[in-house]
Every structure is written in C-alpha cells, then in structure tokens.
Scaffold this active site. Sequence first.
Site, PDB file in Angstrom:
ATOM      1  N   ASP A  67       0.819  -1.217   0.000  1.00 16.64           N
ATOM      2  CA  ASP A  67       0.000   0.000   0.000  1.00 16.64           C
ATOM      3  C   ASP A  67       0.852   1.266   0.000  1.00 16.64           C
ATOM      4  O   ASP A  67       0.429   2.300  -0.501  1.00 16.64           O
ATOM      5  CB  ASP A  67      -0.880   0.031   1.258  1.00 16.64           C
ATOM      6  CG  ASP A  67      -2.230  -0.630   1.040  1.00 16.64           C
ATOM      7  OD1 ASP A  67      -2.679  -0.744  -0.117  1.00 16.64           O
ATOM      8  OD2 ASP A  67      -2.847  -1.042   2.044  1.00 16.64           O
ATOM      9  N   MET A  68       2.035   1.196   0.600  1.00 14.57           N
ATOM     10  CA  MET A  68       2.832   2.408   0.803  1.00 14.57           C
ATOM     11  C   MET A  68       3.822   2.664  -0.330  1.00 14.57           C
ATOM     12  O   MET A  68       4.209   3.813  -0.568  1.00 14.57           O
ATOM     13  CB  MET A  68       3.620   2.310   2.116  1.00 14.57           C
ATOM     14  CG  MET A  68       2.789   1.983   3.314  1.00 14.57           C
ATOM     15  SD  MET A  68       2.200   3.374   4.264  1.00 14.57           S
ATOM     16  CE  MET A  68       3.659   4.247   4.743  1.00 14.57           C
TER      17      MET A  68
END
Lengths: 417, 417
Positions: free
Chosen positions: A186-187
């Site tokens: 996600d990051m």
Amino acid sequence: MHDPTPATRRPLEGLRVIDLTRALAGPYATLLLAGLGAQVIKVEDPRGGDLARENSPYVGRDGVTVERGHSDDVSISHLSRARGKMGVSLNFKAPGARAIFQDLCRDADIVVENFTAGTADRLGVGYQAAREANPRIIYCSLSGFGADDAEGGKAMDVIIQALSGAMYTSGDPDAPPVRMGIPVADMLAPVFGVIGILSALEQRHRTGHGQHVDVSMLGALTSFVAIENWSALAAAGMPARTGLTVQRLSPFGVFECADGYVAIVAVHEKLARGLFQAMGAPELSDDPRFASRDARVANAPVLEAHITAWSRNLPTADVVRLLEAQGVPAAPVRHPEEALSDPRVMARAETMPIAHPSYPHRSELRTSGIPIRFSDAETGFDPTLPISVGEHNHQIYRELLGYDDARIAELRAAGVI
Amino acid sequence: MHDPTPATRRPLEGLRVIDLTRALAGPYATLLLAGLGAQVIKVEDPRGGDLARENSPYVGRDGVTVERGHSDDVSISHLSRARGKMGVSLNFKAPGARAIFQDLCRDADIVVENFTAGTADRLGVGYQAAREANPRIIYCSLSGFGADDAEGGKAMDVIIQALSGAMYTSGDPDAPPVRMGIPVADMLAPVFGVIGILSALEQRHRTGHGQHVDVSMLGALTSFVAIENWSALAAAGMPARTGLTVQRLSPFGVFECADGYVAIVAVHEKLARGLFQAMGAPELSDDPRFASRDARVANAPVLEAHITAWSRNLPTADVVRLLEAQGVPAAPVRHPEEALSDPRVMARAETMPIAHPSYPHRSELRTSGIPIRFSDAETGFDPTLPISVGEHNHQIYRELLGYDDARIAELRAAGVI
C-alpha cells in the site's frame, strides 16, 4: 489563501492537488505532497466520505477507543492521513459533478486517484476529463495492477505481498511465508506515484503540458523484490529465504537474547574478531572452523550456535553495548512504539505527534512525518484537516471557484456536494 | 553527447547527476534517476571501485557462477545497479581530486552520495565543495541516521530493520521477529532521496539555487512503520503482530494449501458469503458463529480452522480459482522468480531483462525496472554500463570537461584517476 513567505518555505509551495483518493495508498501520496508544501484539496463523497474514516481505533474526548463513542470521535487513520489537507464534498455520480470536477482542475497542477482501474473514467473524473479542463494537469492513477488492467482486479496489501514474491522471501526455509506487518504494498505505490508526479512536473517545465502517470501496486513492490536477482541466486544454488540469519554472510542476522532479539553484522574479518572479543571468547579467532570468512560460512550453523549460547543469557542492551564497544554493528529488535520515539527520528520529524483538534491532551499519538530534510526548505503540514466531509466547501467552492451562495445551496440540496 | 529527440522522450532528460554512491542504497537512487532520463556519471575509486562489484553471484562466459572464474565475469549486482550509467575513476584522497570533483559539479544538476555521515565532507566532496563550484547543485546525502549523526553509525539493512520496528511487526505473536527478505531499509531511503531531489528541483525553478537533501535510512523506514499508529493499537488492546492472519479483520490472511499458501481477504459480508460458497459450505453463512462480521471476528480461530481444513487439501491454483469465481480477493503466495515473470509486470517493464554485454545468451536474468508509466514519456536505460572502473574517463574528462591528453595521462600515472 495560499501565499507563503518566503516563497522557499516548502519545496512544493504554489502547487495545487485535487485529491480523489481513499483508503491508504492514495491518501499517503497526497499526504507526502501536502507535507512538501502543495495545497491538497481532498474530494469526498457527501454520503460518508473516505472509508478510512470508519477504521478503528478512534480518538476523541475519551482518548483512544475501539468503537466510536461520540459523534466527534475521529478515526486515527483519518487524523493521520488527512493532515494538512482541505476537504470538499462531491458526489461524482450526481448530474453536473463532472463539470465541477473540471472547475477544480482548471487552476490545479495535479490530480491523484486510486480507484480500481477504469473507475475514474466511468465516473467522469478520469484523465480525459481533467485534461479537457486543463492541458497542464498531471494526473496520477494508483491501482492494483496498472491503469491498463482490463480485469479491474481488487488489490489489497496482503494480495500484493503474496503475488509480488515479497512474502515468500521472509521467514525460515521450512516454515510458512511471512506477511510483513507494515503495509508495504500500500505504501510503495504512492511513493513511486510521487516520483512520477514530480518527474512529470520537471518535464512540464520543458514542454508546457501535463500527462497521465500510472503506477501499479504489484509493479512497485515487484520492482523492489527484483533488485535481488532471484534467478541468479537459484542458478548459483543459493536459497531464496534463509530466516533470521544469512549463512552465506555468516555471522549475520538476528539472535536471541534473554529479553528479546539482537541484529548482528560481523561479515568481515575485523568484525568477526570484534564479535569473538565481545563474547569473551577471543580464542575463536584461531579456531580453524572460524578463522577465515570462508571457514565461518562453511561452519555457519556451529558458529551461530556459539553466538546464541552467549547472547541468550544476556539482556539485549548488554549484548548491544558489548558489541558496540568492539565496533561491531548491532542493534536491538525494537517494538514499533519504541522505534517511533527514537530521539533521532523525532528530532528530524520523521515521526511526529498528531492529536484530535478538540481534545489534544486526551492521548499521545505519533504518526509518519516526511523523512526528507532540506537545507533551504522546510517540510510539514498546514494546521488544516477535514474533520467533517465537506468541511472546506465554502473556502473552495465559494472563495476559490467563485460559485455564488445560491448555487452552492442548490448543489447541497440536490446532494451533489 | 546527450541530445534526446524529441525532448520529451524521458521526463528527466537534460539533467546530469554526479554519482558518488556505492553498495545498494545510493546506486538505487541514481538508477531511478537514470531510468527516468538523467545522465548519470558514476565516480569510482580507481583502486577497485564500488564494493558491489565483488558481490557473488557473477555472470560471464560460463553463465551464472558463485565465484569469479574469468576476468570479465561481472557481479550481477553491478550489472543491475550500474545500468544506464557512465563511469569515471577518481581517488578522492589524491591531491587535486577536490578540484576535479568541482569540475564535474560545475555543469551538473545533482550529486548523490551514501558515505557514512561526515565522510564526504572529510574527503572534500561534500555539499560545501559542490556548492562552491555550482550554487545550483542539488546535493543528496543518504546515510544510516541522517547527515547530522555525530556518531557516524554504520547502517546495514538488517540493523535498520531491527531499529525501525519493522522486523518486530512481522511474524507470529509468540515467535521470533522476522527479517524481511527484501532489503527494504536499503531501498526506501533512496526512493525518498529521489523525492527530495525532485522536490528541490521544483524549488530551484522558483529560486534559482540548489540545496542539500538529507535522508536517513532509519527515518525513511520508521516513517513507513509509523503509518500504523502502534500506540493507539496498544491503547485499544490490539496486538502489534498477528502472524499470517489478522483476526480483527477475520477472515483475512494467508492459509495453507496442499502445495503452497494462499492469501484471502473476505472482510465484508458479501465476501464472507463468497468464501463459504467457494468452500462448498454455504450453510456457514447461517451459522451464528459466522453470520455477522462481529461474530466472525469473535470466532476467528474456529473460522480459520474451517478454512484451513478446506484449503490444505487443494492445490493453490484450485483455491484461487474457486475464490475468484465468487469474487473473493485471493492470490497465491508466489516465489520471486514467478513474480518477476508475471506477464503484467513484464509488459509494463516493472521488471526487465539484463545480460552481460559480451555473453548475452549465457543466462536469463531479470531485475528491477522503473515502476512508473507515463502517457507522454518513456522510461528506460541508455545502453551504457561501466564494466571496468573508469570506463568512460575519455568521454567525461576529455570530451566533457576538456582536459587535454597530457593532463589525463598525468592524472592516471599519479593514481588520481
């Protein structure tokens, strides 16, 4: 409204971002842009807004709670990810929403969205709509498998960790794979999204026009995995996963202490001697099993057993101190709470405090900062946050776009904003 | 020498980078800049060059080998990380090296280094020396704990994984911490370094001058860890590490199959029903233990046992197919080699082939690409690579800087280059 003095205060001052993102990947991209000085206008559906607003735990007048107890309790996810952003409401499915989106784009520099691939176009807020309004716009799409993904696959962090090979590489050779505790898939995509946006800005200085920037969560994490040359390791007979230690670099890895674990790197001759000194066993340097780098690698399991027999009887702090005294790189495996409060990290604002605006003293929370220091610029967040959906509708629709009060009332009554 | 047509081919065309980096963190930063179109000049010590040249395995006329068998065998690390770069030699400790470094800076835009904090200044190639030569220079330092770290601590990836809390968050609650198999600490700092460089470039368009950009490996990874609000989780009684599944989102996580593992996300009602259908047990939807989200979370261990009893008897591919047919997000846990060859990832050049220039057909290797797609720009690497240290000395020292042949011969004889 956005007139910094001096002009150099933050590196991205003067840029405006229209932020259609939700959940984590997208909002983290616009959080970085906000912390670097861009003005970020977060656009949320008037019927509830970003789903991250519903993430437990919450913070409010009772401090941190698992369930929302009061109407002004705020999800800590939202408090962290919406920092420094302004918020407007807009229901993309309502008649006229596309034209309002285009009004927002007209004087903006950047749009970011992380809908499933194809959704933004269907909603009328895709790159084509933005470019029609403003050919200088840089429009960044973050998605699971890329903007060209015809299947429109749902991508959650754990799915991407599994597909990318990242999960497989962690853990013991004979044990199950390991899900990383930080949402690295996600990051990473937003971080590459920001690189793409800033690269397109640099290109715009030459060409005068914007473009579409397209980052895939799977591609971003797989490109990280790919730095290791796995097929070459396999061809050379080296395993893809080795657990807490790496025997081909022995002694290297994580070892048990009486009260925790310690990471030790003693790959080279001098470091190995230092380790043996720290262990109170300098004679191991002359032991033919450990007297050279090749010997240590060949006898790694025996060597690791020696180290553990020493370290497991001592507190982690003692092991680290003894090793550091010999110049051997070593570090305790720290709990995240301790890591976030490292004085070096706090001093550099790589982590920073956040608080509920109305109840700042009811809890002590730390969250991500901008992990970049500039000699002639600052980073950080404007003290603005859309606590409620559409919090800054007046500032944006009335003051920035010049919609009159009657029109705004009408849009609100019709559920458009 | 560097005249792209059209000017828009790659986003960073026209920028020049002086690359003082070695090992992984620094070279990955300049690799990204090279893939985005910047001209990168890698500066190496004439006495051996970047230590990554000595990383096993190697590739050459015998294919992939653990030991270097021929003088033209090349470390795969070097082959991957030096792509698209030119290489010159310069011994910073030799008399006159500082002036040569300043000549290199004079017409450059960016310098990147990843020495231990303080070392570049001591060697005479720090920000002050660069700025003296060129006030427009953007100088990026990557280090373990930041450029202001007085202790000059050595930072290896595993040390930073331990200190940042990242290691602690992975693995089972009662088991040891888990070292991530990909060098995430080494890779994150350069990614933030590139964001810092591009942000400083944007600021330079306003101000006309450069600056120092300073990124810490510990800070970069800790800022990632900090997105999760660990103290709030602790205050709410939620554990920091939960292993392969996350029970507060149940059913969510990684489950055993007959031949591997599968990641499954069935957090919401509709997805849970789909999972039960796929399991051939639709009646579980009506079981009071699993009939609501709260019930499923409360009975997570029983639910997970049900899922595993089903999945462990089936091949991973069957489990994924059955789940996808019900619209439930699911994915196999793939080996890195399989992940790097995903057709979607290859089509987008998020991974890409590399080969030894003289023996391209002796091995099939894939490595990291640039995981960003632009609608009006390309990414990719010039077909240049410093196979030997100082490979492009003539092009840079003679053609670019205009040193005459006598001077170059003298510098070489004196061991300066």
